[in-house]
Design an enzyme around this catalytic site. Structure first.
Site, PDB file in Angstrom:
ATOM      1  N   PHE A   1      20.220 -13.075  -1.136  1.00 30.43           N
ATOM      2  CA  PHE A   1      20.141 -12.034  -2.217  1.00 30.43           C
ATOM      3  C   PHE A   1      20.495 -11.129  -1.621  1.00 30.43           C
ATOM      4  O   PHE A   1      19.643 -10.116  -0.375  1.00 30.43           O
ATOM      5  CB  PHE A   1      18.593 -11.976  -2.239  1.00 30.43           C
ATOM      6  CG  PHE A   1      17.890 -13.430  -3.615  1.00 30.43           C
ATOM      7  CD1 PHE A   1      18.799 -14.148  -4.881  1.00 30.43           C
ATOM      8  CD2 PHE A   1      17.359 -14.380  -2.848  1.00 30.43           C
ATOM      9  CE1 PHE A   1      18.508 -14.854  -5.393  1.00 30.43           C
ATOM     10  CE2 PHE A   1      17.346 -15.535  -3.469  1.00 30.43           C
ATOM     11  CZ  PHE A   1      17.724 -15.540  -4.808  1.00 30.43           C
ATOM     12  N   ASP A   2      21.577 -10.195  -2.078  1.00 32.29           N
ATOM     13  CA  ASP A   2      21.273  -8.790  -2.329  1.00 32.29           C
ATOM     14  C   ASP A   2      20.734  -8.430  -2.698  1.00 32.29           C
ATOM     15  O   ASP A   2      19.293  -9.175  -3.386  1.00 32.29           O
ATOM     16  CB  ASP A   2      22.677  -8.310  -2.837  1.00 32.29           C
ATOM     17  CG  ASP A   2      22.549  -6.776  -2.781  1.00 32.29           C
ATOM     18  OD1 ASP A   2      23.046  -6.629  -1.706  1.00 32.29           O
ATOM     19  OD2 ASP A   2      23.658  -6.791  -4.061  1.00 32.29           O
ATOM     20  N   LEU A   3      19.937  -6.778  -2.259  1.00 35.86           N
ATOM     21  CA  LEU A   3      18.708  -5.959  -3.042  1.00 35.86           C
ATOM     22  C   LEU A   3      19.893  -5.140  -4.220  1.00 35.86           C
ATOM     23  O   LEU A   3      19.155  -5.578  -5.393  1.00 35.86           O
ATOM     24  CB  LEU A   3      18.825  -5.314  -1.315  1.00 35.86           C
ATOM     25  CG  LEU A   3      17.773  -4.970  -2.186  1.00 35.86           C
ATOM     26  CD1 LEU A   3      16.029  -5.377  -3.340  1.00 35.86           C
ATOM     27  CD2 LEU A   3      16.733  -3.606  -1.259  1.00 35.86           C
ATOM     28  N   ASP A   4      20.385  -4.757  -3.516  1.00 35.74           N
ATOM     29  CA  ASP A   4      20.514  -3.133  -5.050  1.00 35.74           C
ATOM     30  C   ASP A   4      21.719  -4.254  -5.784  1.00 35.74           C
ATOM     31  O   ASP A   4      22.306  -4.423  -5.995  1.00 35.74           O
ATOM     32  CB  ASP A   4      21.595  -2.086  -4.127  1.00 35.74           C
ATOM     33  CG  ASP A   4      20.693  -1.029  -3.326  1.00 35.74           C
ATOM     34  OD1 ASP A   4      19.592  -2.017  -4.017  1.00 35.74           O
ATOM     35  OD2 ASP A   4      21.053  -0.305  -3.179  1.00 35.74           O
TER      36      ASP A   4
ATOM     37  N   VAL B   1      24.436 -14.658  -2.896  1.00 39.45           N
ATOM     38  CA  VAL B   1      23.933 -14.514  -4.086  1.00 39.45           C
ATOM     39  C   VAL B   1      23.806 -13.033  -4.257  1.00 39.45           C
ATOM     40  O   VAL B   1      23.382 -11.600  -3.618  1.00 39.45           O
ATOM     41  CB  VAL B   1      22.616 -14.711  -4.767  1.00 39.45           C
ATOM     42  CG1 VAL B   1      22.992 -14.156  -6.492  1.00 39.45           C
ATOM     43  CG2 VAL B   1      22.206 -16.040  -4.833  1.00 39.45           C
TER      44      VAL B   1
END
Length: 212
Positions: free
Chosen positions: A9-12, A163
């Protein structure tokens, strides 16, 4: 449906909305370097790309000393208060809890944000324990390079799905032979994401839960 060992997963713009802290910290850096502050509408499109690219665009300069100084000043404020000016998207905790019960899937974070900032945000929302690692970026390091390093170190396998909410996430995955999924609650438009041929395009975190 492909079988994935990893969901990265990306964060922002994917797990949390960084807009308030991002805008405040960007304007802190701009004003310190005697540039005019920018309104939110001019800054939010820069959520996702590497900071040095955004600073070069906003300053209109290719001076690497200036750009690095702007990044450092951004991170100074972000590290003090900006990271806490962050909002968790609805449904994220429930999605991660669901995924954590799937013994065949492992979870990681791959973000352009510096790893220590990313870890603070995850701990702030009590999400850190869902992930086996947090891969963070730094000046001069692309997300594609981050994924390549994770693969080279065998921290992830090629059976990984990246993602994220921006085309940078999708293209980084594809560069490394991985599949990618786009999310529509962040800062990338449907048109932007569809142009990079995601394996999935999710409009709500519950759709990820339903898929996996």
């Amino acid at each position: 449906m492909a079988d994935y060992e990893w969901l990265l997963f990306d964060l922002d713009g994917t797990l949390s909305d960084p807009a308030e802290g991002f805008i405040n910290s960007m304007n802190h850096a701009l004003e310190f370097h005697e540039f005019a502050p920018r309104p939110a509408r001019e800054l939010t499109p820069h959520i996702g790309p590497p900071l040095e690219d955004s600073m070069a665009h906003l300053s209109g300069s290719s001076n690497q000393v200036l750009i690095r100084s702007m990044v450092d000043k951004y991170r100074e404020r972000y590290g003090e208060t900006g990271y806490a000016e962050n909002a968790l998207y609805p449904g994220i905790t429930e999605m991660l809890e669901h995924l954590s019960r799937n013994d065949s899937i492992r979870l990681g974070v791959c973000t352009s944000k510096r790893a220590d900032f990313a870890s603070r945000i995850l701990k702030q929302f009590n999400l850190h324990h869902y992930f086996e690692f947090v891969s963070g970026g730094d000046v001069g390091i692309t997300k594609g390079q981050q994924l390549a390093q994770l693969l080279a170190e065998s921290r992830i396998s090629t059976q990984a799905l990246m993602v994220g909410d921006r085309h940078f996430d999708l293209s980084a995955a594809h560069t490394n032979g991985l599949h990618a999924a786009g999310v529509l609650w962040g800062y990338g438009s449907r048109q932007e994401l569809e142009a990079h041929k995601p394996a999935y395009l999710f409009s709500d975190p519950s759709e990820i839960s339903a898929q996996f």
